[in-house]
Design an enzyme around this catalytic site. Structure first.
Site, PDB file in Angstrom:
ATOM      1  N   PRO A 129       0.832  -1.214   0.000  1.00 50.22           N
ATOM      2  CG  PRO A 129      -0.873  -1.591   1.548  1.00 50.22           C
ATOM      3  CD  PRO A 129       0.429  -2.153   1.048  1.00 50.22           C
ATOM      4  CB  CYS A 130       1.288   3.714  -2.585  1.00 57.49           C
ATOM      5  SG  CYS A 130      -0.361   4.258  -3.122  1.00 57.49           S
ATOM      6  CD  GLN A 131      -3.076   3.851   0.961  1.00 63.31           C
ATOM      7  OE1 GLN A 131      -2.154   3.042   1.029  1.00 63.31           O
ATOM      8  NE2 GLN A 131      -4.287   3.503   0.540  1.00 63.31           N
TER       9      GLN A 131
END
Length: 423
Positions: A129-131
């Site tokens: 996940p890139c958040q």
């Protein structure tokens, strides 16, 4: 040559794996935490089986349940599954990847490889996940996302590399991963990958150069085992004379709050949709439901579209009449209302925030005066119309916004296929 297999980590709704499936790769497993995304992956697996066995009429019947109750959908899925041998579906593991779960995950993968009669894994794909790496996420967090445990999920990805020693891997993420923690995180990531036996290269790529009508910049890290030679792929820009309107023009016109449930297109298939196989002749329309909006937002939408059509300019929040401004923040995030530019060659980036509201994705047709639907967002991401997203609309938007565009993934997959054939 036997089929090349792959393992999909942090799989999401399957945009990356879809490209590899189209290129003829065989999945060992898809691993994903989000339950609705896993349901989407399972439904896509059903689609692939039914298509291969000339039973797509059954799938079309299921597609028509998209606006029905969960009970109706569950019964329809059970009926579909009755036509499919259990060992013919692509394995989907709905589980968090963590130190605690790794032994179980490895055991399940080992069992799957034995069943497939494969000695090992050829390719690992995916991206955590890139958040935690995104510039916007860091700007909004008072601690610059430094305390977010997702920062270190790359170490778990590397545990799979160390365990299975695949010939190659793809690690995909947002450009912000290059600068997180003053670049230290990315330097550590590269060091770990090299330490477990891989030569790697990383480059920024943009989905619009792969035939996707969307500007979507990503960092693609490609690695090969040190005993194998490779060079980073060079792709010629696929810059055709199409516009975003070519993505949208055949879809039925609907207004804010309306549901389209006739399943029929407004126009015949056009060249772009045909060339990219986003739509095929026997497709039907699902997930074409417009969010409801209050009159204030609809007035702002009209102003935004009129300004774009007249001046080809984006409105700032502070440009609006005072009676329409309800936010106290007048110094940042002033582009919160943004039109999808139908007359441009590509849209701005679709991100998961579209699940919160549609203000950043206003439909370019002022007559419709609304934000884009799930199906329109999916098309901008290059998901084909037969891709069925499970779960509520909010989840559908998250799945789409977090995905790798399948068209982009497909071109990467064919490059890998050529490389695997010569090693």
């Amino acid at each position: 040559m036997r089929t090349i297999n792959f393992l999909d980590l942090f799989a999401g709704a399957g945009g990356l794996s879809e490209g590899f499936l189209r290129a003829g790769f065989e999945p060992v497993a898809h691993i994903e935490l989000d339950a609705n995304a896993c349901k989407t992956l399972k439904t896509r697996s059903i689609y692939h089986y039914l298509k291969k066995n000339d039973m797509l009429d059954l799938y079309r019947t299921y597609q028509k349940t998209y606006n029905k109750s969960e009970d109706v959908k569950d019964k329809a899925i059970e009926k579909l599954l009755s036509y499919i041998p259990k060992d013919q579906l692509e394995p989907v593991m709905n589980i968090e990847i963590s130190e605690k779960t790794l032994p179980y995950i490895f055991q399940e993968i080992d069992c799957r490889l034995k069943h497939m009669e494969h000695e090992g894994i050829d390719l690992i794909i995916g991206g955590p996940p890139c958040q935690a790496y995104s510039l916007v996420g860091r700007a909004r967090d008072e601690n610059n996302m430094e305390d977010d445990p997702r920062n270190y999920l790359y170490k778990l990805y590397i545990r799979f590399l160390n365990k299975y020693k695949p010939k190659a891997f793809i690690f995909e993420n947002v450009p912000g991963i290059l600068t997180a923690f003053k670049g230290n995180l990315f330097r550590n990531l590269q060091a770990y990958m090299r330490r477990v036996g891989y030569n790697i290269q990383a480059r920024k790529m943009d989905a619009k150069d792969f035939g996707v009508l969307q500007s979507r910049k990503r960092v693609i890290i490609i690695g090969w085992r040190k005993d194998l030679e490779f060079d980073y792929p060079i792709f010629e820009s696929d810059d055709k004379e199409f516009t975003v309107n070519n993505l949208l023009e055949d879809l039925p016109k609907i207004n804010s709050g309306e549901i389209y449930d006739k399943f029929r297109y407004r126009k015949k298939i056009n060249k772009y949709l045909q060339n990219t196989q986003l739509r095929v002749e026997d497709d039907i329309i699902t997930h074409h439901i417009a969010r409801p909006n209050n009159e204030r937002d609809l007035e702002i939408y009209r102003i935004a579209v009129e300004t774009w059509n007249r001046e080809r300019a984006r409105i700032k929040y502070t440009d609006l009449p005072e009676r329409l401004m309800t936010h106290n923040n007048l110094t940042s995030f002033l582009d919160r209302f943004k039109v999808v530019a139908g007359d441009e060659k590509y849209s701005h980036t679709v991100v998961a925030h579209i699940s919160k509201d549609g203000h950043h994705y206003i439909h370019p047709d002022i007559e419709q005066n609304r934000s884009i639907t799930v199906r329109e967002a999916a098309r901008i991401q290059s998901f084909p119309d037969d891709y069925y997203f499970e779960g509520p609309r909010t989840s559908n938007f998250v799945q789409i916004g977090n995905a790798v565009p399948p068209l982009m993934a497909e071109k990467l997959a064919y490059w890998f296929k050529e490389k695997f054939e010569i090693i």
